[in-house]
Scaffold this active site. Structure first.
Site, PDB file in Angstrom:
ATOM      1  N   SER A 124      40.224  42.009 -22.626  1.00 53.89           N
ATOM      2  CA  SER A 124      39.281  42.962 -22.526  1.00 53.89           C
ATOM      3  C   SER A 124      39.807  44.230 -21.744  1.00 53.89           C
ATOM      4  O   SER A 124      40.859  43.847 -21.088  1.00 53.89           O
ATOM      5  CB  SER A 124      38.258  42.395 -21.406  1.00 53.89           C
ATOM      6  N   TYR A 148      36.517  36.844 -13.624  1.00 53.49           N
ATOM      7  CA  TYR A 148      36.660  36.853 -15.281  1.00 53.49           C
ATOM      8  C   TYR A 148      37.614  37.686 -15.699  1.00 53.49           C
ATOM      9  O   TYR A 148      38.319  37.067 -16.460  1.00 53.49           O
ATOM     10  CB  TYR A 148      35.287  37.269 -15.593  1.00 53.49           C
ATOM     11  N   LYS A 152      41.372  36.817 -17.867  1.00 50.43           N
ATOM     12  CA  LYS A 152      41.944  37.535 -18.970  1.00 50.43           C
ATOM     13  C   LYS A 152      43.377  37.885 -18.420  1.00 50.43           C
ATOM     14  O   LYS A 152      44.261  37.839 -19.528  1.00 50.43           O
ATOM     15  CB  LYS A 152      40.944  38.742 -19.201  1.00 50.43           C
TER      16      LYS A 152
HETATM   17  N1  UFG Z   1      24.032  49.451 -17.127  1.00 60.25           N
HETATM   18  C1  UFG Z   1      22.924  49.949 -16.652  1.00 60.25           C
HETATM   19  N2  UFG Z   1      21.874  48.938 -16.881  1.00 60.25           N
HETATM   20  C2  UFG Z   1      22.108  47.747 -17.090  1.00 60.25           C
HETATM   21  C3  UFG Z   1      23.279  47.333 -17.724  1.00 60.25           C
HETATM   22  C4  UFG Z   1      24.171  48.277 -17.417  1.00 60.25           C
HETATM   23  O1  UFG Z   1      22.710  51.091 -16.230  1.00 60.25           O
HETATM   24  O2  UFG Z   1      21.035  47.075 -17.271  1.00 60.25           O
HETATM   25  C5  UFG Z   1      25.272  50.318 -17.057  1.00 60.25           C
HETATM   26  C6  UFG Z   1      26.372  50.046 -16.420  1.00 60.25           C
HETATM   27  O3  UFG Z   1      26.335  50.439 -14.893  1.00 60.25           O
HETATM   28  C7  UFG Z   1      27.464  50.761 -17.326  1.00 60.25           C
HETATM   29  C8  UFG Z   1      27.154  50.659 -18.456  1.00 60.25           C
HETATM   30  O4  UFG Z   1      25.722  50.538 -18.463  1.00 60.25           O
HETATM   31  O5  UFG Z   1      27.556  51.906 -16.862  1.00 60.25           O
HETATM   32  C9  UFG Z   1      27.738  49.464 -19.287  1.00 60.25           C
HETATM   33  O6  UFG Z   1      27.521  48.324 -18.727  1.00 60.25           O
HETATM   34  P1  UFG Z   1      27.685  46.822 -19.446  1.00 60.25           P
HETATM   35  O7  UFG Z   1      27.371  45.940 -18.283  1.00 60.25           O
HETATM   36  O8  UFG Z   1      27.225  46.830 -20.735  1.00 60.25           O
HETATM   37  O9  UFG Z   1      29.142  46.885 -19.697  1.00 60.25           O
HETATM   38  P2  UFG Z   1      30.438  46.995 -18.503  1.00 60.25           P
HETATM   39  O10 UFG Z   1      30.939  48.082 -18.882  1.00 60.25           O
HETATM   40  O11 UFG Z   1      29.970  46.848 -17.102  1.00 60.25           O
HETATM   41  O12 UFG Z   1      30.965  45.501 -18.929  1.00 60.25           O
HETATM   42  C10 UFG Z   1      31.773  45.154 -20.042  1.00 60.25           C
HETATM   43  C11 UFG Z   1      31.844  43.743 -20.525  1.00 60.25           C
HETATM   44  C12 UFG Z   1      32.753  43.016 -19.481  1.00 60.25           C
HETATM   45  C13 UFG Z   1      34.122  43.671 -19.289  1.00 60.25           C
HETATM   46  C14 UFG Z   1      34.033  45.190 -18.935  1.00 60.25           C
HETATM   47  C15 UFG Z   1      35.105  45.922 -19.041  1.00 60.25           C
HETATM   48  O13 UFG Z   1      30.553  43.145 -20.325  1.00 60.25           O
HETATM   49  O14 UFG Z   1      32.986  41.769 -20.020  1.00 60.25           O
HETATM   50  O15 UFG Z   1      33.156  45.703 -20.018  1.00 60.25           O
HETATM   51  O16 UFG Z   1      35.843  45.969 -20.244  1.00 60.25           O
HETATM   52  F1  UFG Z   1      34.858  43.386 -18.347  1.00 60.25           F
END
Ligand code: UFG
Length: 334
Positions: A124, A148, A152
């Site tokens: 990841s 997590y 990885k």
């Molecule tokens: N976000 C919101 N509201 C929500 C969920 C997310 O505003 O309800 C925002 C977050 O703040 C972020 C973006 O949407 O700016 C993406 O968030 P995600 O949770 O969809 O994804 P992340 O980038 O935080 O996490 C993902 C994977 C992880 C991995 C990470 C880094 O879920 O497993 O990318 O690669 F570790």
């Protein structure tokens, strides 16, 4: 060629099985159904019209894995199985380290014993932590911010050591950015149990009326509109990256690392707007506090995957938003 796919009924695993079968590989799936559904097996068969061998087993059970290798002549392995929720990993680190590390060790032990030395590992972009520069290249410093992510990174280190000790191995580590979308049939997709943590699964549930309002975590980041920027990638493109990786394991030995992303960053507000436009609806959202641990922006430099795997993402953000919703509409009909 017979490919063993661990976690093959999960979101990325199931899409990869479809692409493998479409490319005439034989597929053996091992999945303990801890975060997946047995119905997905029939969906994979329905989409491809092909047979799949399935073992409902835990990769942490060495004897079960040994038996699978004894019964099948496995040519290569794609290892998806693992826990993946960032927040849960902070609450339950022992469970995460045990599950995500023991499974890889078991698999590699059996692979060595049965002389099957071609492995594609599901990593990841989380291994880059908070990158100093963008876009992210594979040789950037690695650092993690939650258990997590550390599992990885530790898995990557374990694989590196295995390769050093046994250069007959051919290992490809794929670092995924943010996979969304679903297969064009609408039969398989992402449907997490409980309230989703990730952006797209949350948006689709607001769209379908199952959840009331999306919380946008922060609007004061140093990004184009203040909301978080990520490199969203269509899961079918991602699945195809695994086909290219498997092809490479058959061509040369070594351990190689590749970013699988599009190279484009989209903000949360851009995702909401595109989702609304392509699906012709409104998403109810409100801006709330930043989510602890989030970074402002993260997107890939995918040039290495293009050069060495001849892979690049083809589907755009419109297709990703359309297909993510299509899957939910389709599964709610059933
Ligand atoms: N976000 C919101 N509201 C929500 C969920 C997310 O505003 O309800 C925002 C977050 O703040 C972020 C973006 O949407 O700016 C993406 O968030 P995600 O949770 O969809 O994804 P992340 O980038 O935080 O996490 C993902 C994977 C992880 C991995 C990470 C880094 O879920 O497993 O990318 O690669 F570790």
């Amino acid at each position: 060629m017979k490919i063993l796919v661990t976690g093959g009924l999960g979101f990325i695993g199931s899409h990869t099985c479809v692409e493998l079968l479409d490319n005439d590989y034989e597929v053996v799936i091992v999945d303990n159904l801890s975060n997946s559904n047995i119905d997905v097996l029939d969906k994979i068969k329905k989409i491809t019209g092909k047979q799949v061998q399935f073992y409902q087993e835990d990769v942490c059970n060495y004897m079960a894995i040994d038996e699978i290798f004894k019964e099948n002549k496995i040519d290569a392995v794609i290892h998806f199985a693992g826990y993946k929720a960032v927040g849960e990993s902070v609450e339950k680190p022992i469970m995460y380290y045990e599950n995500n590390l023991v499974s890889t060790l078991n698999l590699c032990k059996a692979m060595q014993k049965y002389n099957c030395k071609k492995l594609v590992f599901s990593s990841s972009a989380t291994v880059y932590g908070s990158p100093k520069e963008l876009p992210i290249k594979e040789d950037f410093a690695l650092q993690t911010t939650n258990p997590y992510g550390t599992t990885k990174l530790m898995n990557e280190m374990i694989l590196e050591d295995i390769y050093k000790s046994d250069p007959d191995f051919s290992i490809i580590v794929l670092r995924y950015f943010n996979p969304i979308g679903s297969h064009s049939s609408g039969l398989i997709g992402e449907n997490p149990k409980g309230i989703p943590n990730n952006l797209m699964p949350y948006i689709v549930r607001v769209a379908s009326g199952e959840l009331e309002c999306l919380n946008v975590f922060g609007s004061d980041y140093d990004t184009k509109d203040g909301t978080g920027v990520r490199d969203y990638i269509h899961v079918v493109d991602l699945a195809n990256g695994h086909i290219k990786a498997i092809e490479k394991t058959f061509k040369d030995k070594g351990i190689h690392y590749y970013n699988l992303g599009t190279g484009n960053g989209y903000s949360v507000l851009e995702i909401i707007k595109t989702f609304e436009e392509v699906n012709n609806l409104k998403i109810n959202y409100k801006i709330v506090e930043r989510r602890p641990g989030d970074i402002a922006a993260c997107y890939a430099d995918p040039a290495k995957a293009l050069e060495e795997l001849n892979w690049e993402a083809k589907l755009g953000i419109e297709e990703m938003c359309r297909d993510s919703y299509n899957y939910i509409l389709n599964s709610n009909k059933e």
